[in-house]
Write a protein that holds these residues in place. Structure first.
Motif, mmCIF file in Angstrom:
data_model
loop_
_atom_site.group_PDB
_atom_site.id
_atom_site.type_symbol
_atom_site.label_atom_id
_atom_site.label_comp_id
_atom_site.label_asym_id
_atom_site.label_seq_id
_atom_site.Cartn_x
_atom_site.Cartn_y
_atom_site.Cartn_z
ATOM 1 N N PRO A 1 0.830 -1.209 0.000
ATOM 2 C CA PRO A 1 0.000 0.000 0.000
ATOM 3 C C PRO A 1 0.867 1.264 0.000
ATOM 4 C CG PRO A 1 -0.058 -1.059 2.142
ATOM 5 C CD PRO A 1 0.633 -2.007 1.206
ATOM 6 N N PRO A 2 0.277 2.380 -0.409
ATOM 7 C CA PRO A 2 1.043 3.614 -0.573
ATOM 8 C C PRO A 2 1.835 4.036 0.671
ATOM 9 C CG PRO A 2 -1.149 3.874 -1.474
ATOM 10 C CD PRO A 2 -1.110 2.521 -0.835
ATOM 11 N N CYS A 3 1.240 3.836 1.865
ATOM 12 C CA CYS A 3 1.942 4.263 3.074
ATOM 13 C C CYS A 3 3.242 3.478 3.243
ATOM 14 C CB CYS A 3 1.044 4.106 4.307
ATOM 15 S SG CYS A 3 0.230 2.501 4.409
ATOM 16 N N CYS B 1 -5.574 1.386 9.250
ATOM 17 C CA CYS B 1 -5.411 2.639 8.516
ATOM 18 C C CYS B 1 -5.669 3.843 9.428
ATOM 19 C CB CYS B 1 -6.352 2.703 7.322
ATOM 20 S SG CYS B 1 -5.879 1.548 6.020
ATOM 21 N N VAL C 1 -2.568 4.361 11.395
ATOM 22 C CA VAL C 1 -1.501 4.868 10.521
ATOM 23 C C VAL C 1 -1.740 6.353 10.250
ATOM 24 C CG1 VAL C 1 -0.431 4.664 8.247
ATOM 25 C CG2 VAL C 1 -1.116 2.613 9.467
ATOM 26 N N CYS D 1 -0.233 8.047 6.686
ATOM 27 C CA CYS D 1 -1.133 7.665 5.600
ATOM 28 C C CYS D 1 -0.985 8.668 4.473
ATOM 29 C CB CYS D 1 -2.574 7.656 6.100
ATOM 30 S SG CYS D 1 -3.768 7.455 4.785
ATOM 31 N N CYS D 2 -0.933 8.206 3.246
ATOM 32 C CA CYS D 2 -0.732 9.155 2.159
ATOM 33 C C CYS D 2 -1.635 8.860 0.969
ATOM 34 C CB CYS D 2 0.728 9.186 1.752
ATOM 35 S SG CYS D 2 1.388 7.567 1.381
ATOM 36 N N ALA D 3 -2.717 8.166 1.179
ATOM 37 C CA ALA D 3 -3.655 7.925 0.085
ATOM 38 C C ALA D 3 -5.019 7.653 0.694
ATOM 39 C CB ALA D 3 -3.203 6.732 -0.743
ATOM 40 N N CYS E 1 -7.273 4.693 0.462
ATOM 41 C CA CYS E 1 -7.461 3.344 -0.085
ATOM 42 C C CYS E 1 -8.809 2.759 0.308
ATOM 43 C CB CYS E 1 -6.354 2.417 0.396
ATOM 44 S SG CYS E 1 -4.707 3.067 0.175
ATOM 45 N N ILE F 1 -9.547 0.770 2.803
ATOM 46 C CA ILE F 1 -9.430 -0.669 3.014
ATOM 47 C C ILE F 1 -9.332 -1.040 4.493
ATOM 48 C CG2 ILE F 1 -8.524 -1.338 0.765
ATOM 49 C CD1 ILE F 1 -5.713 -1.019 1.837
ATOM 50 N N PRO G 1 -3.845 -1.671 6.146
ATOM 51 C CA PRO G 1 -2.893 -1.776 5.034
ATOM 52 C C PRO G 1 -2.754 -3.215 4.528
ATOM 53 C CG PRO G 1 -2.001 -0.358 6.733
ATOM 54 C CD PRO G 1 -3.281 -0.937 7.288
HETATM 55 S S1 SF4 Z 1 -5.461 4.261 3.494
HETATM 56 FE FE1 SF4 Z 1 -4.468 2.702 4.749
HETATM 57 S S2 SF4 Z 1 -3.297 1.495 3.329
HETATM 58 FE FE2 SF4 Z 1 -3.848 3.354 2.241
HETATM 59 S S3 SF4 Z 1 -2.099 4.706 2.555
HETATM 60 FE FE3 SF4 Z 1 -3.562 5.164 4.159
HETATM 61 S S4 SF4 Z 1 -2.932 3.873 5.830
HETATM 62 FE FE4 SF4 Z 1 -1.936 3.072 4.041
#
Ligand code: SF4
Lengths: 317, 365
Positions: free
Chosen positions: A210-212, A280, A283, A289-291, A293, A295, A298
């Protein structure tokens, strides 16, 4: 408050250090001291010598400048960031022994000027944002913030200065055509560099995360320092993703303040205690977290189809 | 949209651009992007001054025009690394996502409330930015843009801006930590209304709730005496002046806490933290609606259907090509059925055409 050369030796990035250097010529001895200084940074050795004579002090200051020249010539992120971390920690050690006036003087070098309101110390918000670390303790949401002023303690102020020093040193001007002694010093140093485990990072990079996680791996590859929470999160994630302790330790060796012993212990500890991989939401509270998602964890990244993954990565989801 | 409609829209846009008042600080340091099919078809454009920009809009009349939040030495250079970054405005994008083509418009009032709170409580209050550095503009469609041009914030990097967004959105907010039990007998000590940030907001929000709908927090507070006694305590940071148990009080504050952040800040597109993003030029026209991304002086009084319409123009006869639900503009408009033909004021006709719901009618009366 200590002034003059004594101050300049401890804070070689300061304006008074620069002034003290004028007229000093680069020579073999200074370059050798610079190499020593860089090697100590690689080992995380924060010790400093007591210097009594002005000439010794000047050389010591010059060794900092020469080290920066070597780094500017080499442009090696690992070396530069190790140097930045070690020098900034040294500064913190000094600050712990200084009086308030001296701490203020060093802080002012970076535009960190604290005020006080109701008996509490505070600083302006943009400066706080620039120099606070990515640690939940420093997250703005957990702070008292009024009218653009963030409440801090004296100890936190010193921590901000440390971060300011680190960031300052990390940005090294490019040295295109340095004097020969700098060139040969650089060559010598590179030969002695520990070999990083590029094989492992290559494997993980190809992997699909995942992006993070990708972002942390990216930062690690650039030898940037990662805050504690990021390391714990990454370890628990990589364990869950099936990496063994050797591989993870190898990966962490890219970090500028790497210690094999400590890392092995911590990774082992996380494995033994079966740490859950942060959700998430968590995070996010770490600021990692940088997106978006959507979900939940992660770990659920792997249940997404390729189309969706691509859309998230490109921000078009 | 057919060629007739595009031509018509272009003409209306161009005549507006001939006289439009732009206020773009340091226009020569900004990158511009324009779009016809999409919001941005081409970027890396730049203009030496406002007149050049106006000429471009009058002659080429794109459907969308946006500029960088960043300032550059060479705004026209590409790739990005060659531009020479000089800093960026701090920009927030607030909007609403709702079902259907027309679903969002009913909620514009809610976004407006969020803008007011964002500006007053967060930007002016918590961040201490001076009013003269804040510009609020309608986005031209489903929301608002807030531009902060305080020099102190210019140099912030993407991560630091993200931290501000997270703060505004209440990411990681744990209000229970505002409370502690102290003394003997134990008192519940918590925030006072006079405090800054989320602490003060929680105290003020609680008092407001108690005053506006007394029974919500607990039936106990329907009694004026109970309520006033509790409020008098909060004013001093003592939350124990009630017979409710301490952890019960804290638990019941959950809905109050949930309403403190500004939820309609849109982080998906990354306008705030991504320094390479382009944002609609304030006072330019949004090509999906024909509404002006108007710079707003008094947001509390702003009504996009009145204040953001392109002024003038004669009514136009249109034919609907799909069903359209009723929309509350400055007046109730619609609903319309497919094949309805009627004359509408220019801004409404333009709106439905650009939305792809209507075409210019060729029926002769
Ligand atoms: S949404 Fe979750 S998986 Fe996606 S970047 Fe953020 S923390 Fe990571």
């Amino acid at each position: 408050m200590e002034e003059g050369l004594g101050f300049a030796v401890k804070y070689p990035f300061s304006a008074s250090a620069k002034a003290a250097l004028s007229g000093t010529e680069l020579n073999e001895r200074i370059v050798d001291m610079a190499i020593e200084r860089l090697k100590k940074a690689l080992k995380g050795d924060k010790s400093v010598k007591m210097l009594l004579h002005d000439s010794d002090r000047k050389e010591e200051i010059a060794s900092y400048a020469a080290a920066r020249m070597i780094l500017g010539h080499l442009r090696n992120n690992f070396l530069t960031n190790s140097f930045a971390v070690n020098e900034s920690k040294k500064v913190h050690d000094h600050l712990d022994k200084e009086d308030v006036k001296t701490v203020d003087a060093v802080a002012a070098e970076f535009g960190i000027v604290s005020g006080s309101a109701g008996g509490k110390m505070d600083i302006d918000l943009p400066t706080y944002l620039k120099f606070s670390t990515r640690n939940p303790h420093y997250r703005l949401i957990n702070r008292r913030l009024i009218c653009g002023r963030v409440e801090i303690t004296y100890d936190e102020k010193k921590r901000l200065v440390e971060e300011a020093v680190r960031k300052h040193i990390e940005i090294i001007p490019l040295v295109k055509d340095p004097p020969d002694i700098i060139k040969s010093a650089g060559k010598k140093l590179v030969e002695e560099l520990p070999k990083t485990e590029s094989r492992i990072i290559a494997n993980v990079k190809e992997g699909d995360h995942p992006p993070c996680v990708m972002r942390l791996l990216e930062e690690m590859k650039k030898h940037q320092n990662l805050p504690h929470q990021a390391r714990v999160f990454l370890s628990s994630y990589l364990i869950a993703a099936g990496m063994n302790d050797d591989e993870i330790t190898g990966l962490f060796s890219m970090l500028p303040d790497f210690s094999e012993k400590v890392t092995r212990y911590q990774v082992g500890h996380i494995r033994r205690k079966e740490y859950n991989v942060a959700s998430c939401a968590t995070v996010m509270t770490y600021g990692l977290c940088c997106a978006v998602c959507k979900i939940g964890s992660p770990l659920n990244w792997h249940s997404l189809d390729d189309y969706r993954k691509k859309a998230i990565r490109e921000g078009t989801a | 949209m057919g060629a007739n409609e595009v031509d018509f829209a272009r003409k209306v846009f161009a005549s507006y651009y001939g006289k439009a008042e732009f206020r773009i600080p340091k226009i020569e340091q900004r990158e511009f992007g324009i779009g016809n099919q999409k919001k941005i078809d081409a970027r890396h454009l730049n203009f030496g001054n406002a007149q050049e920009f106006r000429n471009y809009l009058c002659n080429n009349t794109p459907m969308f025009v946006s500029h960088s939040t960043s300032y550059y030495d060479f705004p026209g250079a590409s790739p990005m690394q060659k531009k020479g970054w000089r800093g960026a405005d701090l920009v927030f994008d607030l909007d609403i996502h709702a079902e259907g083509k027309y679903g969002a418009y009913a909620h514009l009032g809610r976004v407006r409330e969020d803008v007011i709170r964002l500006v007053n409580e967060f930007i002016l209050g918590d961040f201490g930015v001076k009013k003269e550095h804040v510009v609020v503009a309608f986005s031209g469609n489903r929301g608002y843009h807030v531009h902060v041009r305080d020099p102190a914030y210019l140099a912030l990097g993407g991560d630091e801006r993200r931290e501000l967004v997270d703060y505004i959105m209440g990411q990681g907010l744990n209000y229970t930590e505002f409370f502690s039990l102290e003394g003997r007998p134990a008192k519940l000590i918590g925030p006072k209304p006079s405090e800054g940030g989320y602490r003060g907001r929680l105290a003020r929000g609680t008092i407001r709730l108690l005053e506006e709908s007394p029974g919500t927090l607990s039936r106990l507070f329907s009694k004026e005496k109970e309520r006033n006694f509790f409020i008098s305590g909060i004013n001093e940071g003592n939350w124990s002046r009630t017979s409710l148990k301490s952890n019960d009080i804290v638990e019941r504050l959950k809905p109050v806490a949930a309403n403190l952040p500004v939820n309609s800040v849109d982080t998906d597109v990354g306008v705030t933290q991504d320094l390479s993003k382009l944002i609609r030029v304030p006072n330019s026209i949004h090509g999906d609606t024909g509404l002006i991304a108007r710079i707003i002086d008094d947001i509390a009084k702003f009504n996009p259907w009145i204040d953001a319409r392109i002024p003038g123009g004669a009514p136009i006869k249109v034919r609907f090509i799909e069903d359209v639900p009723a929309i509350e503009m400055d007046e109730a408009v619609g609903p319309f059925k497919k094949d309805d033909e009627l004359e509408l004021p220019q801004y409404q006709a333009l709106f439905f055409m650009l939305k792809g719901s209507a075409i210019i009618s060729d029926a002769k009366d």
